[in-house]
Design a protein around this motif. Structure first.
Motif, PDB file in Angstrom:
ATOM      1  N   VAL A 243       0.857  -0.972   0.124  1.00  0.00           N
ATOM      2  CA  VAL A 243      -0.051  -0.033   0.055  1.00  0.00           C
ATOM      3  C   VAL A 243       1.026   1.044  -0.025  1.00  0.00           C
ATOM      4  N   ALA A 244       0.683   2.360  -0.794  1.00  0.00           N
ATOM      5  CA  ALA A 244       1.457   3.339  -0.921  1.00  0.00           C
ATOM      6  C   ALA A 244       0.446   4.363  -1.622  1.00  0.00           C
TER       7      ALA A 244
ATOM      8  N   GLU B  82      -3.349   1.957  -3.696  1.00  0.00           N
ATOM      9  CA  GLU B  82      -3.167   3.156  -3.248  1.00  0.00           C
ATOM     10  C   GLU B  82      -3.710   3.514  -2.142  1.00  0.00           C
ATOM     11  N   LEU B  83      -3.120   4.242  -1.062  1.00  0.00           N
ATOM     12  CA  LEU B  83      -3.721   4.715   0.069  1.00  0.00           C
ATOM     13  C   LEU B  83      -3.073   5.736   0.641  1.00  0.00           C
TER      14      LEU B  83
ATOM     15  N   GLN C 196      -3.947   5.464   6.248  1.00  0.00           N
ATOM     16  CA  GLN C 196      -4.538   4.226   5.955  1.00  0.00           C
ATOM     17  C   GLN C 196      -3.681   3.311   5.907  1.00  0.00           C
ATOM     18  N   ALA C 197      -2.212   3.515   4.983  1.00  0.00           N
ATOM     19  CA  ALA C 197      -1.291   2.513   4.557  1.00  0.00           C
ATOM     20  C   ALA C 197      -0.930   1.762   6.037  1.00  0.00           C
TER      21      ALA C 197
ATOM     22  N   ALA D  18       3.966  -0.991   3.572  1.00  0.00           N
ATOM     23  CA  ALA D  18       3.360   0.458   3.251  1.00  0.00           C
ATOM     24  C   ALA D  18       4.698   1.412   2.970  1.00  0.00           C
ATOM     25  N   ILE D  19       4.216   2.174   2.026  1.00  0.00           N
ATOM     26  CA  ILE D  19       5.229   3.301   1.716  1.00  0.00           C
ATOM     27  C   ILE D  19       4.652   4.563   1.959  1.00  0.00           C
ATOM     28  N   VAL D  20       5.166   5.259   3.033  1.00  0.00           N
ATOM     29  CA  VAL D  20       4.534   6.501   3.277  1.00  0.00           C
ATOM     30  C   VAL D  20       5.571   7.546   3.277  1.00  0.00           C
ATOM     31  N   HIS D  21       4.618   8.853   3.362  1.00  0.00           N
ATOM     32  CA  HIS D  21       5.701  10.128   3.560  1.00  0.00           C
ATOM     33  C   HIS D  21       5.219  10.953   4.777  1.00  0.00           C
TER      34      HIS D  21
END
Length: 302
Positions: A98-99, A128-129, A133-134, A146-149
């Motif tokens: 999820v990203a 895509e999240l 949420q991811a 998860a890939i988050v910023h």
């Protein structure tokens, strides 16, 4: 013995507050989730949920069960990952990733050909999240990686049950038409250079709109925002008209072609991109393979 599926259903209901929301997250019907909860109540011998308005709440016994659930799931996952790593260690099966959208475009998509060549038996299922949420998806077990910023310079809170690794520093550049006056200005551009120009920006509430507001904070007059557009490709099509300029993250930027040029900013906005996964899945050959590819340079760097 407690049924693992029923335990997962109870934890989801506890987090989301209703049977229907839990059913949506787990991919079941509300009736199926209700039956799982009833089966769990028969197994533990006491009620675990009580009605509360249109939703439900945990009973004290249910809360005790949920408090113990994470240890159960982590132990089961460690057991499975130990079995996989004890075999040949070749990544296989499906890894649920999820990203946020620009990470899918700028980080994941470029490495998929290499990953396929290196791990032909591994398939990625990408959803895509947004970051919050991811992370919830990984923590609850509905996703694996998860890939988050970060959020406007503030790191996204990562639960203690998740491990994380820095992947990338994304930056924003100004994109203008090749014939725009700014295209001939000396770089990097300073804040006064941005005065008197029309903009297309991401809508308020987005990270990129926050970038824009901070970038123009010291411009004497209010910025002339002509368009509010969420999709970056659409923003670039408006920039190509020659009437507006845009602040575009590098991860979101396709090849600009001959009409557009990117310009560096002295106070360029940046965001940190990280990967997160359950600590109990540290030994996963699939997660390790994907992280290894994501750690390689991509065309979006620089």
């Amino acid at each position: 013995m407690v049924d693992v599926g029923a335990l997962r259903a109870l934890r989801s209901v506890a987090e989301l507050g209703t049977l229907s929301r839990a059913a949506d997250e787990l991919g079941f019907t509300a009736s199926a989730v209700s039956q799982q909860i009833k089966r769990l109540e028969r197994q533990v011998g006491v009620p675990v949920l009580a009605p509360a308005g249109r939703g439900v709440v945990l009973t004290p016994a249910g809360q005790a069960v949920v408090d113990s659930a994470s240890e159960v799931f982590q132990a089961l996952e460690r057991c499975a990952e130990a079995a996989r790593s004890a075999s040949e260690g070749a990544p296989s099966g499906v890894l649920r990733v999820v990203a946020f959208s620009t990470a899918v475009r700028g980080l994941l998509a470029p490495v998929l050909p290499r990953l396929k060549a290196r791990c032909p038996d591994l398939r990625l299922h990408v959803v895509e999240l947004d970051p919050d949420q991811a992370l919830h998806g990984v923590e609850s077990g509905t996703a694996d990686l998860a890939i988050v910023h970060d959020a406007d310079g503030l790191p996204t809170p990562v639960p203690p049950s998740l491990a994380q690794r820095h992947l990338h520093t994304d930056a924003g550049d100004l994109v203008v038409h090749r014939e725009h006056p700014l295209a001939r200005a000396a770089q990097p551009l300073d804040c006064p250079d941005l005065a008197g120009h029309a903009w297309v920006t991401s809508p308020p509430g987005s990270v990129c709109h926050q970038w824009f507001r901070r970038l123009v904070a010291d411009v004497p007059e209010d910025p002339d925002v002509r368009h509010l557009v969420d999709d970056f490709a659409t923003q670039l099509s408006l920039v190509a008209s020659g009437d507006v300029i845009a602040l575009i993250p590098r991860l979101a930027r396709p090849p600009l072609g001959e009409e557009l040029v990117s310009l560096t900013l002295r106070r360029r906005p940046e965001r940190e991109v990280t990967a997160a996964w359950r600590r109990s899945a540290d030994a996963s050959p699939a997660i390790r393979a994907v992280l290894a590819e994501l750690g390689s340079p991509t065309p979006s760097d620089g």
